[in-house]
Design an enzyme around this catalytic site. Structure first.
Site, PDB file in Angstrom:
ATOM      1  N   LYS A  86      53.437 -10.373  25.275  1.00  0.00           N
ATOM      2  CA  LYS A  86      54.029 -11.461  24.566  1.00  0.00           C
ATOM      3  C   LYS A  86      55.032 -12.231  25.098  1.00  0.00           C
ATOM      4  O   LYS A  86      55.329 -13.145  24.918  1.00  0.00           O
ATOM      5  CB  LYS A  86      54.424 -11.174  22.886  1.00  0.00           C
ATOM      6  CG  LYS A  86      55.587 -10.247  22.914  1.00  0.00           C
ATOM      7  CD  LYS A  86      55.896 -10.031  21.392  1.00  0.00           C
ATOM      8  CE  LYS A  86      57.132  -9.123  21.465  1.00  0.00           C
ATOM      9  NZ  LYS A  86      57.739  -8.960  20.131  1.00  0.00           N
ATOM     10  N   GLY A 110      78.027   4.430  26.302  1.00  0.00           N
ATOM     11  CA  GLY A 110      76.579   5.093  26.974  1.00  0.00           C
ATOM     12  C   GLY A 110      76.238   4.836  27.969  1.00  0.00           C
ATOM     13  O   GLY A 110      77.268   4.142  28.816  1.00  0.00           O
ATOM     14  N   ASP A 151      58.986   3.961  25.401  1.00  0.00           N
ATOM     15  CA  ASP A 151      60.108   4.203  24.496  1.00  0.00           C
ATOM     16  C   ASP A 151      59.685   4.351  22.871  1.00  0.00           C
ATOM     17  O   ASP A 151      60.278   5.231  21.901  1.00  0.00           O
ATOM     18  CB  ASP A 151      60.904   2.764  24.448  1.00  0.00           C
ATOM     19  CG  ASP A 151      61.730   2.751  25.528  1.00  0.00           C
ATOM     20  OD1 ASP A 151      61.680   3.491  26.352  1.00  0.00           O
ATOM     21  OD2 ASP A 151      62.437   1.733  25.802  1.00  0.00           O
ATOM     22  N   HIS A 181      71.268  16.955  59.491  1.00  0.00           N
ATOM     23  CA  HIS A 181      72.714  16.758  59.665  1.00  0.00           C
ATOM     24  C   HIS A 181      72.824  15.425  60.487  1.00  0.00           C
ATOM     25  O   HIS A 181      72.326  15.366  61.545  1.00  0.00           O
ATOM     26  CB  HIS A 181      73.093  18.024  60.150  1.00  0.00           C
ATOM     27  CG  HIS A 181      74.594  18.020  60.536  1.00  0.00           C
ATOM     28  ND1 HIS A 181      75.658  17.891  59.516  1.00  0.00           N
ATOM     29  CD2 HIS A 181      75.249  17.868  61.303  1.00  0.00           C
ATOM     30  CE1 HIS A 181      76.887  17.954  59.720  1.00  0.00           C
ATOM     31  NE2 HIS A 181      76.755  17.830  61.223  1.00  0.00           N
TER      32      HIS A 181
END
Length: 551
Positions: A128, A270, A398, A529
């Site tokens: 949307k 947060g 979510d 390294h």
């Protein structure tokens, strides 16, 4: 009122583009954010969206026209007397039977759609708003574009450390916003090209699902054998007096600022709040953070959150913990006064702008099917295969309330598709990495040290500081440390890195641990390294007392 719609600059190198397809017609009502047309630029396909609502009164440049940035391509007419229902031409989509319908084209939805299409499924994808969802348009990517500018700005201000006589005389925030918008636009178009290349049918429409599992959009509906709900989340709101005043922004609207405030009060310490705290601080904004918990970043390892708090305060960010906002009042001079309560004490913080960052609410309003779905709290309940309680209906991202991270949504989308195709696929959330883009960065996975001590009979902790790492010294970025936590079985149950490049370094152990590696395996690895990754090597070896470069 007639509004001219002009061809935007869709990339930094764009000189012209060819309109390949119009999604609207003359006489059609369009909403703000609606997709108007496709434009081909240098073999890439881009979409042009409307910044206005109204009637498409004229299409100036038909499909096939080559247009330069700034040229008028259409006219939108706005009128208070005209309502969408009275003017919008009815658009009928060809009815098709689909193997999969995905609702939401964020990082979970579009990944699921493409993966399913690659497996041969006929896929319908509904969005949307804009492709890429919150992450791409109003979250991960825009904020990291800002974070990179802040990082470069910080390096320029420290140029004397590296032997350069550089003076930063100005900072053009409009260019920062322009760069962010360009990056977002290119990535959105990249997703669109992927969807087209894989034959996914994309519908720019808000979709709902009824109790018979029909997908409804406008006056249309389709039927699909399987449905994936990937509708994401939105900024949450607080019941604070003055929360809707003109100076108050959320994580969406703060990205729409075209100029920097002199001062900013952030409500919520947060992840999102602290990322913006560091970004705005590096941009020269006076920043205050109000957090109701005893410390910022309250869900993270305490040693990490305490470290970041100390860094923030050294940089001039004011932090008020164990504090709540009572009200927000507008000042006559245009700013706001934020009234903050700590125990019985009330403090008044002046700020030009107020940023509310107190979490997100789940977008689970997906139609009548909600009445049939099982929930865990406010999240749609799913099993380890991402299945809901309804046959053929999956949920990812979510809305599942698991880990509200873009890459987790993508991984869940792939798991859901695998299971739709008969594979037994699950996720081990404990080994999935996460990152916080403060300055310095945080990378982590697994348990905090506090959680590990409660859960396991015996733990060992290995640590190594960036200040003892050669590469970090050459970069002038020696703040921070790596911490690796193992249990009595020699399994790595948590890793926390705070320092330069932590968001990249965390994958060294996360990937190995997802493959089943234990401390005895990890300590044998040879690292190049000089690299910052050697901090990880030394922290692992420190678990068993074998760190050569630690006293």
């Amino acid at each position: 009122m007639d509004i001219e719609i002009k061809m935007p600059a869709l990339s930094d190198t764009m000189k012209s583009g060819r309109i390949t397809k119009w999604y609207v017609e003359e006489g059609q009502y369009v909403e703000k954010g609606a997709c108007l047309c496709d434009v081909a630029v240098n073999k890439m396909s881009f979409e042009v969206y409307s910044d206005y609502e109204g009637i498409i009164s004229k299409i100036v440049c038909p499909a096939g026209t080559t247009v330069e940035p700034g040229n008028i391509i259409a006219i939108i007419t706005q009128s208070e007397e005209v309502k969408p229902s009275e003017t919008q031409k009815e658009i009928k989509y060809e009815y098709k039977e689909y193997d999969l319908a995905v609702i939401g084209a964020g990082p979970g939805g579009y990944v699921a759609a493409i993966k399913a299409a690659k497996k041969g499924a006929k896929v319908a994808l509904f969005e949307k708003d804009k492709l890429g969802g919150t992450c791409l348009n109003r979250g991960c990517i825009p904020t990291k574009a800002y974070a990179r500018i802040a990082e470069v700005y910080d390096i320029l201000k420290r140029a004397g450390e590296f032997g350069f006589d550089v003076k930063v005389n100005s900072f053009d925030y409009t260019q920062v916003v322009k760069r962010k918008d360009g990056i977002v636009g290119e990535l959105v178009e990249g997703i669109n090209a992927l969807l087209k290349a894989n034959g996914v049918d994309l519908f720019y429409a808000e979709a709902k699902v009824d109790k018979e599992k029909n997908v409804l959009f406008g006056e249309n509906k389709i039927k699909a054998k399987n449905i994936i709900i990937a509708t994401g989340s939105s900024p949450a709101e607080l019941p604070i007096e003055g929360i809707n005043s003109k100076n108050v922004m959320n994580s969406d609207t703060i990205l729409e600022m075209t100029s920097l405030p002199q001062s900013l009060c952030i409500i919520g310490g947060g992840v999102i709040g602290m990322e913006f705290a560091f970004i705005m601080n590096q941009f020269g904004v006076k920043v205050s953070v109000v957090e109701m918990m005893p410390d910022i970043l309250p869900t993270l390892d305490k040693e990490i959150s305490s470290f970041i708090r100390a860094v923030a305060q050294r940089r001039g960010i004011k932090i008020y913990t164990s504090s709540t906002v009572e009200r927000i009042d507008e000042e006559e001079n245009g700013g706001s006064i934020v009234s903050v309560k700590n125990g019985e004490n009330i403090k008044h913080i002046y700020a030009d702008k107020v940023f509310v960052s107190i979490g997100r609410k789940l977008n689970t309003d997906i139609g009548p099917i909600v009445e049939l779905l099982e929930f865990e709290g406010k999240a749609i309940k799913v099993d380890e295969h991402m299945r809901t309680n309804l046959e053929g209906v999956y949920a990812i991202g979510d809305v599942t309330g698991k880990m509200m991270l873009a890459h987790v949504a993508s991984a869940q989308g792939e798991v859901a598709v695998d299971n739709i195709f008969g594979e037994q696929s699950i996720l081990d959330y404990a080994k999935i990495p996460a990152a916080v883009f403060t300055e310095p960065e945080i990378g982590y996975f697994g348990y905090t040290e506090e959680e590990a001590r409660k859960k396991f009979n015996d733990i060992k902790v290995g640590r190594f500081n960036f200040e003892h790492n050669g590469r970090a010294k050459t970069y002038g970025e020696t703040e921070g440390f790596a911490k690796v936590i193992s249990n009595e079985k020699g399994e790595v149950v948590g890793t926390w890195v705070v320092g330069s490049g932590a968001s990249e370094l965390i994958h060294i152990l996360s990937t190995a641990c997802q493959a089943g590696a234990k401390v005895e395996d990890l300590k044998k690895a040879v690292y190049a390294h000089p690299t910052k990754s050697e901090t990880i090597m030394e922290a692992v070896k420190d678990i068993v007392g074998e760190s050569v470069h630690k006293v």
